[in-house]
Design an enzyme around this catalytic site. Structure first.
Site, PDB file in Angstrom:
ATOM      1  N   ASP A  67       0.356  20.175  -7.666  1.00 53.00           N
ATOM      2  CA  ASP A  67       0.600  21.024  -8.830  1.00 53.00           C
ATOM      3  C   ASP A  67       0.500  22.498  -8.441  1.00 53.00           C
ATOM      4  OD1 ASP A  67       1.215  21.350 -11.562  1.00 53.00           O
ATOM      5  OD2 ASP A  67      -0.892  21.729 -12.017  1.00 53.00           O
ATOM      6  N   ASP A  70       3.937  23.209  -5.994  1.00 55.83           N
ATOM      7  CA  ASP A  70       5.252  23.417  -6.611  1.00 55.83           C
ATOM      8  C   ASP A  70       5.463  24.861  -7.063  1.00 55.83           C
ATOM      9  OD1 ASP A  70       3.649  23.371  -8.922  1.00 55.83           O
ATOM     10  OD2 ASP A  70       4.638  21.636  -9.799  1.00 55.83           O
ATOM     11  N   ASP A  88       7.674  21.502 -14.981  1.00 54.03           N
ATOM     12  CA  ASP A  88       6.308  21.478 -14.465  1.00 54.03           C
ATOM     13  C   ASP A  88       5.316  21.248 -15.602  1.00 54.03           C
ATOM     14  OD1 ASP A  88       4.215  21.832 -12.492  1.00 54.03           O
ATOM     15  OD2 ASP A  88       3.882  23.796 -13.391  1.00 54.03           O
ATOM     16  N   ASP A  92       3.136  17.880 -16.132  1.00 54.31           N
ATOM     17  CA  ASP A  92       1.672  17.989 -16.172  1.00 54.31           C
ATOM     18  C   ASP A  92       1.096  17.195 -17.341  1.00 54.31           C
ATOM     19  OD1 ASP A  92       1.667  19.658 -13.969  1.00 54.31           O
ATOM     20  OD2 ASP A  92       1.244  21.492 -15.113  1.00 54.31           O
TER      21      ASP A  92
END
Length: 190
Positions: A67, A70, A88, A92
């Protein structure tokens, strides 16, 4: 809260971004890798075998690492985009729901606690999204942002207290939710 330390970690994070950007793989690819590790962690929690808490926690930490990767890859390559930020953020939330679902299915915590933890976690994210749509920035506001919540699950779970980790998530997510409501109420200029 951990987001507030990003500036001091910037050189290290940039180096990580450079290493992963050198592969030529996109930031969205690394986002998907992180989601895959979160799914693997959720499955490990769900099957609840010997050492599931340790392996699930390690996989969850690896997911969190990607995480970070990226976003760094996107910045290093100059390919930040609204679409990437959206993916993203959505990935998440999918990862977080999957983790709690794995904890629930594995019987690692009581159902009502898991429901409360995921509900408050999603409300923390929703308040940020809604506040930012109104022009109030909330990044770094609160003691229980996503990174902190997942670290609690991973680390406290790895030492065998996953049920207590869920309770701690409830507490810090609840406090963060209130902190964000108060900050947003003060920040709105109506």
């Amino acid at each position: 809260m951990l987001n507030n330390f990003r500036e001091s970690l910037k050189p290290t994070l940039q180096n990580i971004g450079k290493v992963f950007a050198s592969t030529g793989l996109s930031a969205n690819f690394w986002t998907a890798v992180g989601l895959s590790f979160a799914f693997a962690s959720a499955i490990i929690y769900a099957v609840h075998l010997e050492y599931s808490f340790i392996l699930g926690g390690i996989l969850l930490l690896v997911s969190g690492f990607f995480d970070i990767v990226d976003g760094q890859v996107a910045r290093i390559t100059g390919k930040t985009s609204k679409k990437g930020a959206f993916l993203d953020s959505v990935f998440d939330k999918i990862a977080e729901v999957a983790i709690f679902l794995g904890i629930l299915v594995g019987g690692c915590s009581q159902g009502y606690l898991v429901l409360l933890a995921i509900g408050l976690s999603l409300l923390v994210s929703y308040t940020r999204a809604r506040a930012e749509s109104l022009g109030v920035q909330l990044q770094g506001i609160g003691i229980g942002e996503r990174a902190e919540r997942l670290l609690v699950i991973a680390i406290i779970g790895m030492i065998g207290f996953l049920n207590y980790a869920v309770i701690i998530v409830i507490i810090i997510a609840g406090i963060t939710f209130v902190q964000r409501i108060v900050t947003t109420a003060h920040g709105i200029k109506d």
